[in-house]
Design a protein around this motif. Structure first.
Motif, PDB file in Angstrom:
ATOM      1  N   ASP A 100       0.884  -1.429   0.064  1.00  0.00           N
ATOM      2  CA  ASP A 100       0.109   0.065  -0.253  1.00  0.00           C
ATOM      3  C   ASP A 100       0.975   1.116  -0.359  1.00  0.00           C
ATOM      4  O   ASP A 100       0.688   2.274  -0.714  1.00  0.00           O
ATOM      5  CB  ASP A 100      -1.085   0.188   1.385  1.00  0.00           C
ATOM      6  N   TRP A 101       2.235   1.214   0.610  1.00  0.00           N
ATOM      7  CA  TRP A 101       2.950   2.520   0.803  1.00  0.00           C
ATOM      8  C   TRP A 101       3.766   2.627  -0.433  1.00  0.00           C
ATOM      9  O   TRP A 101       3.585   3.392  -0.889  1.00  0.00           O
ATOM     10  CB  TRP A 101       3.688   1.749   2.378  1.00  0.00           C
ATOM     11  N   LEU A 102       3.510   1.636  -0.817  1.00  0.00           N
ATOM     12  CA  LEU A 102       4.933   1.634  -2.661  1.00  0.00           C
ATOM     13  C   LEU A 102       3.771   1.639  -3.325  1.00  0.00           C
ATOM     14  O   LEU A 102       4.025   3.166  -4.182  1.00  0.00           O
ATOM     15  CB  LEU A 102       5.445   0.386  -2.329  1.00  0.00           C
ATOM     16  N   LYS A 103       3.146   1.877  -3.183  1.00  0.00           N
ATOM     17  CA  LYS A 103       1.744   2.089  -4.405  1.00  0.00           C
ATOM     18  C   LYS A 103       0.979   3.542  -4.398  1.00  0.00           C
ATOM     19  O   LYS A 103       1.238   4.543  -5.247  1.00  0.00           O
ATOM     20  CB  LYS A 103       0.180   0.996  -3.835  1.00  0.00           C
ATOM     21  N   ASP A 104       1.087   4.399  -2.568  1.00  0.00           N
ATOM     22  CA  ASP A 104       1.086   5.443  -3.105  1.00  0.00           C
ATOM     23  C   ASP A 104       1.564   6.477  -3.262  1.00  0.00           C
ATOM     24  O   ASP A 104       1.851   7.538  -3.967  1.00  0.00           O
ATOM     25  CB  ASP A 104       0.526   5.552  -1.707  1.00  0.00           C
ATOM     26  N   VAL A 105       2.815   5.768  -2.748  1.00  0.00           N
ATOM     27  CA  VAL A 105       4.462   6.493  -2.935  1.00  0.00           C
ATOM     28  C   VAL A 105       4.650   7.011  -4.929  1.00  0.00           C
ATOM     29  O   VAL A 105       4.920   7.681  -4.942  1.00  0.00           O
ATOM     30  CB  VAL A 105       5.800   6.191  -2.548  1.00  0.00           C
ATOM     31  N   GLY A 106       4.183   5.327  -5.150  1.00  0.00           N
ATOM     32  CA  GLY A 106       4.514   5.418  -6.675  1.00  0.00           C
ATOM     33  C   GLY A 106       3.699   6.564  -7.605  1.00  0.00           C
ATOM     34  O   GLY A 106       4.732   6.990  -8.832  1.00  0.00           O
ATOM     35  N   SER A 107       2.630   6.368  -7.202  1.00  0.00           N
ATOM     36  CA  SER A 107       1.666   7.054  -7.066  1.00  0.00           C
ATOM     37  C   SER A 107       1.459   8.835  -7.406  1.00  0.00           C
ATOM     38  O   SER A 107       0.871   9.773  -7.984  1.00  0.00           O
ATOM     39  CB  SER A 107       0.228   7.064  -7.535  1.00  0.00           C
ATOM     40  N   GLY A 108       2.061   8.740  -6.526  1.00  0.00           N
ATOM     41  CA  GLY A 108       2.432  10.278  -5.621  1.00  0.00           C
ATOM     42  C   GLY A 108       1.356  10.629  -4.872  1.00  0.00           C
ATOM     43  O   GLY A 108       1.090  11.714  -4.926  1.00  0.00           O
ATOM     44  N   LYS A 109       0.899   9.823  -4.767  1.00  0.00           N
ATOM     45  CA  LYS A 109      -0.499  10.294  -3.426  1.00  0.00           C
ATOM     46  C   LYS A 109       0.185  10.299  -2.234  1.00  0.00           C
ATOM     47  O   LYS A 109      -0.656  11.501  -1.043  1.00  0.00           O
ATOM     48  CB  LYS A 109      -1.463   9.305  -3.747  1.00  0.00           C
ATOM     49  N   MET A 110       1.593  10.107  -1.999  1.00  0.00           N
ATOM     50  CA  MET A 110       1.738  10.359  -1.084  1.00  0.00           C
ATOM     51  C   MET A 110       3.685  10.358  -0.423  1.00  0.00           C
ATOM     52  O   MET A 110       4.242  10.220  -2.371  1.00  0.00           O
ATOM     53  CB  MET A 110       2.252   9.400   0.116  1.00  0.00           C
ATOM     54  N   GLN A 111       4.132  11.279  -0.646  1.00  0.00           N
ATOM     55  CA  GLN A 111       5.789  12.045  -0.869  1.00  0.00           C
ATOM     56  C   GLN A 111       6.232  11.735   0.271  1.00  0.00           C
ATOM     57  O   GLN A 111       5.979  11.177   1.600  1.00  0.00           O
ATOM     58  CB  GLN A 111       5.200  13.464   0.143  1.00  0.00           C
ATOM     59  N   SER A 112       7.646  11.278  -0.138  1.00  0.00           N
ATOM     60  CA  SER A 112       8.738  10.626   0.836  1.00  0.00           C
ATOM     61  C   SER A 112       9.545  11.340   0.200  1.00  0.00           C
ATOM     62  O   SER A 112      10.422  12.338  -0.805  1.00  0.00           O
ATOM     63  CB  SER A 112       8.718   9.087  -0.149  1.00  0.00           C
ATOM     64  N   ALA A 113      11.095  10.804   1.150  1.00  0.00           N
ATOM     65  CA  ALA A 113      12.265  11.443   0.827  1.00  0.00           C
ATOM     66  C   ALA A 113      13.467  10.572  -0.267  1.00  0.00           C
ATOM     67  O   ALA A 113      14.645  11.448  -0.072  1.00  0.00           O
ATOM     68  CB  ALA A 113      13.059  11.406   2.524  1.00  0.00           C
ATOM     69  N   LEU A 114      13.317   9.978  -0.101  1.00  0.00           N
ATOM     70  CA  LEU A 114      13.771   9.643  -1.353  1.00  0.00           C
ATOM     71  C   LEU A 114      14.088   9.889  -2.177  1.00  0.00           C
ATOM     72  O   LEU A 114      13.707  10.925  -3.060  1.00  0.00           O
ATOM     73  CB  LEU A 114      13.362   8.031  -2.128  1.00  0.00           C
ATOM     74  N   PRO A 115      15.134   9.897  -2.951  1.00  0.00           N
ATOM     75  CA  PRO A 115      15.856  10.594  -4.159  1.00  0.00           C
ATOM     76  C   PRO A 115      14.977  10.758  -5.233  1.00  0.00           C
ATOM     77  O   PRO A 115      14.387   9.346  -6.187  1.00  0.00           O
ATOM     78  CB  PRO A 115      17.044   9.528  -4.092  1.00  0.00           C
ATOM     79  N   GLN A 116      14.315  12.003  -5.840  1.00  0.00           N
ATOM     80  CA  GLN A 116      13.600  11.315  -6.863  1.00  0.00           C
ATOM     81  C   GLN A 116      14.461  11.208  -8.467  1.00  0.00           C
ATOM     82  O   GLN A 116      15.778  11.838  -8.835  1.00  0.00           O
ATOM     83  CB  GLN A 116      12.280  12.520  -7.137  1.00  0.00           C
ATOM     84  N   LEU A 117      13.592  11.106  -9.017  1.00  0.00           N
ATOM     85  CA  LEU A 117      14.537  10.809 -10.783  1.00  0.00           C
ATOM     86  C   LEU A 117      14.825  12.169 -11.611  1.00  0.00           C
ATOM     87  O   LEU A 117      13.419  13.213 -10.748  1.00  0.00           O
ATOM     88  CB  LEU A 117      14.068   9.975 -11.378  1.00  0.00           C
ATOM     89  N   PRO A 118      15.651  12.385 -12.249  1.00  0.00           N
ATOM     90  CA  PRO A 118      15.772  13.884 -12.649  1.00  0.00           C
ATOM     91  C   PRO A 118      14.094  14.290 -13.550  1.00  0.00           C
ATOM     92  O   PRO A 118      14.048  13.179 -13.982  1.00  0.00           O
ATOM     93  CB  PRO A 118      16.598  13.647 -13.519  1.00  0.00           C
ATOM     94  N   PRO A 119      14.194  15.211 -13.698  1.00  0.00           N
ATOM     95  CA  PRO A 119      13.111  15.420 -14.316  1.00  0.00           C
ATOM     96  C   PRO A 119      12.697  14.498 -16.183  1.00  0.00           C
ATOM     97  O   PRO A 119      11.729  14.395 -16.753  1.00  0.00           O
ATOM     98  CB  PRO A 119      12.650  17.098 -14.417  1.00  0.00           C
ATOM     99  N   ASP A 120      13.574  14.646 -16.956  1.00  0.00           N
ATOM    100  CA  ASP A 120      13.555  14.452 -17.470  1.00  0.00           C
ATOM    101  C   ASP A 120      14.147  13.172 -18.006  1.00  0.00           C
ATOM    102  O   ASP A 120      13.163  12.289 -18.794  1.00  0.00           O
ATOM    103  CB  ASP A 120      14.945  15.011 -19.019  1.00  0.00           C
ATOM    104  N   GLU A 121      14.127  12.716 -16.774  1.00  0.00           N
ATOM    105  CA  GLU A 121      13.857  10.902 -16.871  1.00  0.00           C
ATOM    106  C   GLU A 121      12.261  10.360 -16.137  1.00  0.00           C
ATOM    107  O   GLU A 121      12.121   9.312 -16.398  1.00  0.00           O
ATOM    108  CB  GLU A 121      15.060  10.228 -16.380  1.00  0.00           C
ATOM    109  N   TYR A 122      11.458  10.940 -15.941  1.00  0.00           N
ATOM    110  CA  TYR A 122      10.587  10.823 -14.690  1.00  0.00           C
ATOM    111  C   TYR A 122       9.909  10.337 -16.007  1.00  0.00           C
ATOM    112  O   TYR A 122       8.942  10.503 -16.494  1.00  0.00           O
ATOM    113  CB  TYR A 122      10.414  11.481 -14.605  1.00  0.00           C
ATOM    114  N   GLN A 123       9.033   9.049 -15.742  1.00  0.00           N
ATOM    115  CA  GLN A 123       7.796   7.931 -16.310  1.00  0.00           C
ATOM    116  C   GLN A 123       6.758   8.467 -15.647  1.00  0.00           C
ATOM    117  O   GLN A 123       5.889   7.277 -15.554  1.00  0.00           O
ATOM    118  CB  GLN A 123       8.567   6.985 -16.395  1.00  0.00           C
TER     119      GLN A 123
END
Length: 139
Positions: A100-123
């Protein structure tokens, strides 16, 4: 088992249980389940977060929550292999909480302090919504 070390299991499972779930001296099932768990996490959050950086971290530089849910997923898979009808309820609950946490973080419903991909690589995907339903294409 690069990302997960033997010491990481001390908090979540006794060594006797882990030995029963694996059954080999080399811990080959644990190593395989660890790879499966990290790949499963990559599938959920890989489009938004830099999983190469997350799983390349070592020691105290690792995100401890990711370590915890990786172990939760890993142990669930080991139980499912060994005794699929006798998975402890708390293991199934922790596995579902991790998903559930992975789904929420992966979809953007929940924020995380994990390192994000650069904007040009965002999928990710862009969804445009309105609270009003269209009426003859007049909004």
């Amino acid at each position: 088992m690069d990302f997960i070390t033997d010491n990481d299991f001390e908090v979540q499972v006794r060594q006797e249980i882990l030995s029963l779930l694996d059954g080999s001296d080399e811990k080959t099932a644990v190593a395989l389940a660890a790879r499966m768990a990290t790949d499963q996490i990559r599938q959920y959050i890989g489009g938004r977060y830099d999983c190469d950086t997350i799983f390349a971290a070592e020691g105290d530089l690792r995100d401890h929550f990711i370590v915890m849910i990786t172990i939760d997923i890993l142990l669930y898979h080991l139980w499912a292999k060994r005794a699929p009808r006798k998975i402890p309820e708390y293991r199934a609950t922790r596995y579902q909480d991790a998903l559930d946490w992975l789904k929420d973080v992966g979809s953007g419903k929940m924020q995380s302090a994990l390192p994000q991909l650069p904007p040009d690589e965002y999928q990710g995907r862009i969804v445009i919504k309105s609270k009003y339903t269209p009426n003859n294409y007049k909004y």
